[in-house]
Write an enzyme that holds these catalytic residues in place. Structure first.
Site, PDB file in Angstrom:
ATOM      1  N   SER A  86       0.990  -1.032  -0.172  1.00  0.00           N
ATOM      2  CA  SER A  86      -0.060  -0.442   0.119  1.00  0.00           C
ATOM      3  C   SER A  86       0.842   0.966  -0.277  1.00  0.00           C
ATOM      4  O   SER A  86       0.414   2.886  -0.180  1.00  0.00           O
ATOM      5  CB  SER A  86      -0.652  -0.144   1.451  1.00  0.00           C
ATOM      6  N   THR A 126      -8.472   2.698  -4.465  1.00  0.00           N
ATOM      7  CA  THR A 126      -8.578   4.184  -4.012  1.00  0.00           C
ATOM      8  C   THR A 126      -8.113   5.202  -5.471  1.00  0.00           C
ATOM      9  O   THR A 126      -8.032   4.757  -6.299  1.00  0.00           O
ATOM     10  CB  THR A 126      -6.874   3.912  -3.976  1.00  0.00           C
ATOM     11  N   ASP A 127      -8.437   6.439  -4.838  1.00  0.00           N
ATOM     12  CA  ASP A 127      -8.590   7.536  -5.536  1.00  0.00           C
ATOM     13  C   ASP A 127      -7.180   7.495  -6.037  1.00  0.00           C
ATOM     14  O   ASP A 127      -7.213   8.376  -7.231  1.00  0.00           O
ATOM     15  CB  ASP A 127      -8.721   8.605  -4.487  1.00  0.00           C
ATOM     16  N   GLU A 128      -6.603   6.758  -5.731  1.00  0.00           N
ATOM     17  CA  GLU A 128      -4.936   7.289  -6.901  1.00  0.00           C
ATOM     18  C   GLU A 128      -5.018   7.007  -7.798  1.00  0.00           C
ATOM     19  O   GLU A 128      -3.929   7.246  -8.814  1.00  0.00           O
ATOM     20  CB  GLU A 128      -3.691   6.447  -6.202  1.00  0.00           C
ATOM     21  N   TYR A 151       2.351   2.080  -7.402  1.00  0.00           N
ATOM     22  CA  TYR A 151       1.548   1.781  -6.538  1.00  0.00           C
ATOM     23  C   TYR A 151      -0.060   1.482  -7.534  1.00  0.00           C
ATOM     24  O   TYR A 151      -0.394   0.709  -7.365  1.00  0.00           O
ATOM     25  CB  TYR A 151       1.564   1.880  -5.303  1.00  0.00           C
ATOM     26  N   LYS A 155      -2.879  -1.070  -8.651  1.00  0.00           N
ATOM     27  CA  LYS A 155      -4.633  -1.013  -8.112  1.00  0.00           C
ATOM     28  C   LYS A 155      -5.733  -0.679  -9.306  1.00  0.00           C
ATOM     29  O   LYS A 155      -6.301  -1.074  -9.588  1.00  0.00           O
ATOM     30  CB  LYS A 155      -4.711   0.049  -7.179  1.00  0.00           C
TER      31      LYS A 155
HETATM   32  P1  NAD Z   1      -1.890  -1.768   5.093  1.00  0.00           P
HETATM   33  O1  NAD Z   1      -0.143  -1.677   4.439  1.00  0.00           O
HETATM   34  O2  NAD Z   1      -1.497  -1.260   6.195  1.00  0.00           O
HETATM   35  O3  NAD Z   1      -1.743  -3.577   5.472  1.00  0.00           O
HETATM   36  C1  NAD Z   1      -1.718  -4.234   4.371  1.00  0.00           C
HETATM   37  C2  NAD Z   1      -2.324  -5.811   4.843  1.00  0.00           C
HETATM   38  O4  NAD Z   1      -2.453  -6.941   4.074  1.00  0.00           O
HETATM   39  C3  NAD Z   1      -0.932  -5.634   5.632  1.00  0.00           C
HETATM   40  O5  NAD Z   1      -1.608  -6.444   6.477  1.00  0.00           O
HETATM   41  C4  NAD Z   1      -0.183  -7.190   4.886  1.00  0.00           C
HETATM   42  O6  NAD Z   1       0.443  -8.023   6.038  1.00  0.00           O
HETATM   43  C5  NAD Z   1      -1.193  -8.055   3.858  1.00  0.00           C
HETATM   44  N1  NAD Z   1      -0.981  -8.174   3.248  1.00  0.00           N
HETATM   45  C6  NAD Z   1      -0.140  -7.598   1.885  1.00  0.00           C
HETATM   46  N2  NAD Z   1       0.228  -8.206   1.013  1.00  0.00           N
HETATM   47  C7  NAD Z   1      -0.335  -9.938   1.108  1.00  0.00           C
HETATM   48  C8  NAD Z   1      -0.599 -11.473   0.779  1.00  0.00           C
HETATM   49  N3  NAD Z   1       0.165 -11.275  -1.064  1.00  0.00           N
HETATM   50  N4  NAD Z   1      -1.605 -11.972   0.604  1.00  0.00           N
HETATM   51  C9  NAD Z   1      -2.201 -11.680   1.958  1.00  0.00           C
HETATM   52  N5  NAD Z   1      -2.789 -10.028   3.089  1.00  0.00           N
HETATM   53  C10 NAD Z   1      -1.211  -9.693   2.482  1.00  0.00           C
HETATM   54  O7  NAD Z   1      -2.612  -1.306   4.457  1.00  0.00           O
HETATM   55  P2  NAD Z   1      -3.639  -0.280   4.529  1.00  0.00           P
HETATM   56  O8  NAD Z   1      -3.437   1.247   4.524  1.00  0.00           O
HETATM   57  O9  NAD Z   1      -4.689  -0.632   5.463  1.00  0.00           O
HETATM   58  O10 NAD Z   1      -4.361  -0.090   3.082  1.00  0.00           O
HETATM   59  C11 NAD Z   1      -6.005  -0.994   2.761  1.00  0.00           C
HETATM   60  C12 NAD Z   1      -6.094  -1.603   1.510  1.00  0.00           C
HETATM   61  O11 NAD Z   1      -6.475  -0.084   0.751  1.00  0.00           O
HETATM   62  C13 NAD Z   1      -5.229  -1.722   0.210  1.00  0.00           C
HETATM   63  O12 NAD Z   1      -5.751  -2.211  -0.705  1.00  0.00           O
HETATM   64  C14 NAD Z   1      -5.208  -0.456  -0.339  1.00  0.00           C
HETATM   65  O13 NAD Z   1      -5.120   0.442  -1.646  1.00  0.00           O
HETATM   66  C15 NAD Z   1      -6.827   0.403  -0.041  1.00  0.00           C
HETATM   67  N6  NAD Z   1      -6.199   2.087   0.045  1.00  0.00           N
HETATM   68  C16 NAD Z   1      -6.232   2.320   1.290  1.00  0.00           C
HETATM   69  C17 NAD Z   1      -5.524   4.002   1.849  1.00  0.00           C
HETATM   70  C18 NAD Z   1      -4.811   4.716   2.791  1.00  0.00           C
HETATM   71  O14 NAD Z   1      -4.946   5.753   2.964  1.00  0.00           O
HETATM   72  N7  NAD Z   1      -3.965   3.831   3.239  1.00  0.00           N
HETATM   73  C19 NAD Z   1      -6.422   4.772   0.947  1.00  0.00           C
HETATM   74  C20 NAD Z   1      -7.369   3.948  -0.617  1.00  0.00           C
HETATM   75  C21 NAD Z   1      -7.462   2.730   0.205  1.00  0.00           C
HETATM   76  O1  TDX Z   2       7.415  11.690   4.867  1.00  0.00           O
HETATM   77  C1  TDX Z   2       6.511  11.988   4.099  1.00  0.00           C
HETATM   78  N1  TDX Z   2       6.982  13.231   3.560  1.00  0.00           N
HETATM   79  C2  TDX Z   2       5.634  13.966   2.695  1.00  0.00           C
HETATM   80  O2  TDX Z   2       6.237  15.002   3.095  1.00  0.00           O
HETATM   81  C3  TDX Z   2       5.453  11.095   3.379  1.00  0.00           C
HETATM   82  C4  TDX Z   2       5.617   9.385   4.271  1.00  0.00           C
HETATM   83  C5  TDX Z   2       4.396  11.414   2.518  1.00  0.00           C
HETATM   84  N2  TDX Z   2       4.815  13.113   2.738  1.00  0.00           N
HETATM   85  C6  TDX Z   2       3.603  13.723   1.454  1.00  0.00           C
HETATM   86  C7  TDX Z   2       3.396  12.424   0.176  1.00  0.00           C
HETATM   87  C8  TDX Z   2       1.673  12.596   0.075  1.00  0.00           C
HETATM   88  O3  TDX Z   2       1.524  14.038  -0.097  1.00  0.00           O
HETATM   89  O4  TDX Z   2       2.221  12.982   1.645  1.00  0.00           O
HETATM   90  C9  TDX Z   2       1.362  13.002   1.159  1.00  0.00           C
HETATM   91  C10 TDX Z   2       1.082  11.767   1.481  1.00  0.00           C
HETATM   92  O5  TDX Z   2       1.800  10.684   2.350  1.00  0.00           O
HETATM   93  P1  TDX Z   2       2.014   8.923   2.045  1.00  0.00           P
HETATM   94  O6  TDX Z   2       1.072   9.149   3.538  1.00  0.00           O
HETATM   95  O7  TDX Z   2       2.565   8.199   1.576  1.00  0.00           O
HETATM   96  O8  TDX Z   2      -0.631   8.613   1.249  1.00  0.00           O
HETATM   97  P2  TDX Z   2      -0.013   8.621  -0.460  1.00  0.00           P
HETATM   98  O9  TDX Z   2       1.084   9.218  -1.147  1.00  0.00           O
HETATM   99  O10 TDX Z   2      -1.382   9.472  -0.427  1.00  0.00           O
HETATM  100  O11 TDX Z   2      -0.946   7.508   0.068  1.00  0.00           O
HETATM  101  C11 TDX Z   2      -2.353   6.854   0.807  1.00  0.00           C
HETATM  102  O12 TDX Z   2      -3.193   7.280  -0.323  1.00  0.00           O
HETATM  103  C12 TDX Z   2      -3.800   6.207  -1.400  1.00  0.00           C
HETATM  104  C13 TDX Z   2      -1.582   6.070   0.829  1.00  0.00           C
HETATM  105  O13 TDX Z   2      -0.455   5.377   1.351  1.00  0.00           O
HETATM  106  C14 TDX Z   2      -2.319   4.415  -0.410  1.00  0.00           C
HETATM  107  O14 TDX Z   2      -2.878   3.781   0.250  1.00  0.00           O
HETATM  108  C15 TDX Z   2      -3.859   4.693  -0.512  1.00  0.00           C
HETATM  109  O15 TDX Z   2      -4.158   4.673  -1.876  1.00  0.00           O
END
Ligand code: NAD
Ligand code: TDX
Length: 345
Positions: A86, A126-128, A151, A155
């Site tokens: 992620s 994800t929005d990305e 990434y 997705k």
């Molecule tokens: P995270 O990285 O915290 O958790 C991912 C989990 O998936 C972990 O527990 C990891 O062990 C498990 N995993 C990874 N590879 C695997 C595999 N091959 N088989 C089984 N398990 C596996 O991620 P998150 O931030 O909780 O995101 C969860 C989902 O939501 C992802 O699909 C991500 O793309 C999506 N998403 C995240 C955000 C965000 O802001 N974090 C926003 C929009 C969408």
């Molecule tokens: O150390 C940092 N400094 C910094 O300026 C990090 C880790 C990030 N950033 C910036 C990059 C982005 O513009 O902050 C913003 C947010 O960064 P992240 O937390 O890495 O998130 P982003 O890249 O926006 O992606 C997240 O949102 C969409 C999640 O990680 C994804 O899993 C999800 O799909």
């Protein structure tokens, strides 16, 4: 209802499992997680007993077709796929595991779902996948996919496979696309927990580039509530956007977060500001994300419940109360990555 939830030991998956077990007294959940660096069993510690056996953990890979077939044989009604690599910065370092998990893993799940005749397959996207915006406008579900990091490309590929399985085989699917989540249990490589935990450790707070990239922030509980609604009332085959209606530049976000942290620690508001350090920008850094979530608002009556101020207050309090949790993470494998990531910046 019986659900197979993948990636449940990660940030959003763990929040979602807790949300479902609290809300529905009769739901059963099987959580399949590989426990990569981001998966943490502590996030769901004690739930097997607390839930009276309604929650089961299985360690495994979503690419393991034999295991998935066996799990779907346990009378699963709904599959919700949170499992993914992620973190954008990691995908820039090495995209290969992103393709293996996010693309191949999704295809293995889809194939097993099709063969088992499961009632619903939900892909957490994800929005990305929509790319990057200029100064105005917002992504709607009709915005063409234009992923720009390894990434987001992985997705988007997964989303297209999900839609292909719906079209070709009639698999009942739903796709959710959400903006940047924050809240309890978020791994401290993402912006908000990284800034909070670094500030508490007196470490530099690395802001990429000019700090003017814009993200839309949603409290994780609001995302969980939206996914729950979509599972129960979403129109099969559809995509739903979710957003927090909280757009901010990274600099403004970090400023507000540091003020909240200072207040909760009893310091002057500017106490941590001197730790901010501008560092080399992320390669291909998307400039701005913003979500148009009119569809889920009008069709399902969902809106984000948290303001950013409320969500930040609770998140800061959580990281202060759970210091042992994040300190354990910030050792070992994570540290190696951390040093590599910020070397020379
Ligand atoms: P995270 O990285 O915290 O958790 C991912 C989990 O998936 C972990 O527990 C990891 O062990 C498990 N995993 C990874 N590879 C695997 C595999 N091959 N088989 C089984 N398990 C596996 O991620 P998150 O931030 O909780 O995101 C969860 C989902 O939501 C992802 O699909 C991500 O793309 C999506 N998403 C995240 C955000 C965000 O802001 N974090 C926003 C929009 C969408
Ligand atoms: O150390 C940092 N400094 C910094 O300026 C990090 C880790 C990030 N950033 C910036 C990059 C982005 O513009 O902050 C913003 C947010 O960064 P992240 O937390 O890495 O998130 P982003 O890249 O926006 O992606 C997240 O949102 C969409 C999640 O990680 C994804 O899993 C999800 O799909």
């Amino acid at each position: 209802m019986k659900l197979l939830i993948t990636g449940g030991c990660g940030f959003i998956g763990a929040n979602f499992i807790r949300y479902l077990l609290n809300k529905y007294a009769d739901y059963q959940i099987v959580n399949l997680d590989k426990l990569t660096y981001a998966g943490n069993l502590e996030n769901l510690a004690g739930l097997e007993e607390e839930s009276g056996g309604r929650y089961t953990f299985v360690r495994g890979d979503i690419r393991d077709a034999t295991l998935i077939a066996e799990l779907l044989g346990r009378e699963i009604d709904v599959v919700v796929n949170f499992a993914a690599e992620s973190h954008v910065d990691r995908s820039i370092e090495d995209a290969s595991v992103f393709v293996r998990t996010n693309v191949e893993g999704t295809q293995v799940l889809l194939e097993a779902a099709r063969k088992s005749g499961v009632g619903l397959y939900v892909q957490i996207s994800t929005d990305e996948v929509y790319g990057s915006l200029g100064p105005s406008g917002a992504f709607s579900e009709k915005t063409p996919l234009d992923p720009r990091s390894p990434y987001s490309a992985s997705k988007a590929a997964a989303d297209l496979l999900v839609q292909a399985y719906a079209h070709t085989y009639g698999l009942p699917i739903l796709i959710t696309r959400c903006s940047n989540n924050y809240g309890p249990f978020q791994f401290p490589e993402k912006l908000i927990p990284l800034m909070l935990t670094n500030a508490l450790e007196g470490l530099p707070l690395p802001v990429y580039g000019d700090g003017l990239n814009v993200r839309d922030w949603i409290y994780v509980g609001d995302h969980c509530r939206g996914v729950d609604l979509i599972i129960h009332h979403g129109k099969k085959g559809e995509v739903y956007n979710l957003g927090g209606a909280s757009e901010l530049t990274n600099l403004d976000l970090v400023g507000a977060l540091l003020r909240e942290l200072a207040i909760q620690k009893g310091h002057q508001p500017g106490y941590y500001d001197g730790l901010i350090k501008f560092v080399t920008d992320r390669l291909g850094h998307d400039r701005r994300y913003a979500m148009d979530f009119t569809k889920i608002q009008t069709e399902l009556g969902w809106t984000p419940g948290y303001t950013l101020a409320q969500g930040m207050k609770e998140t800061v309090a959580w990281y202060l109360q759970n210091e042992a949790w994040w300190r354990r993470i910030k050792t070992g494998e994570y540290l190696d990555y951390y040093q590599r990531m910020y070397a020379g910046r």
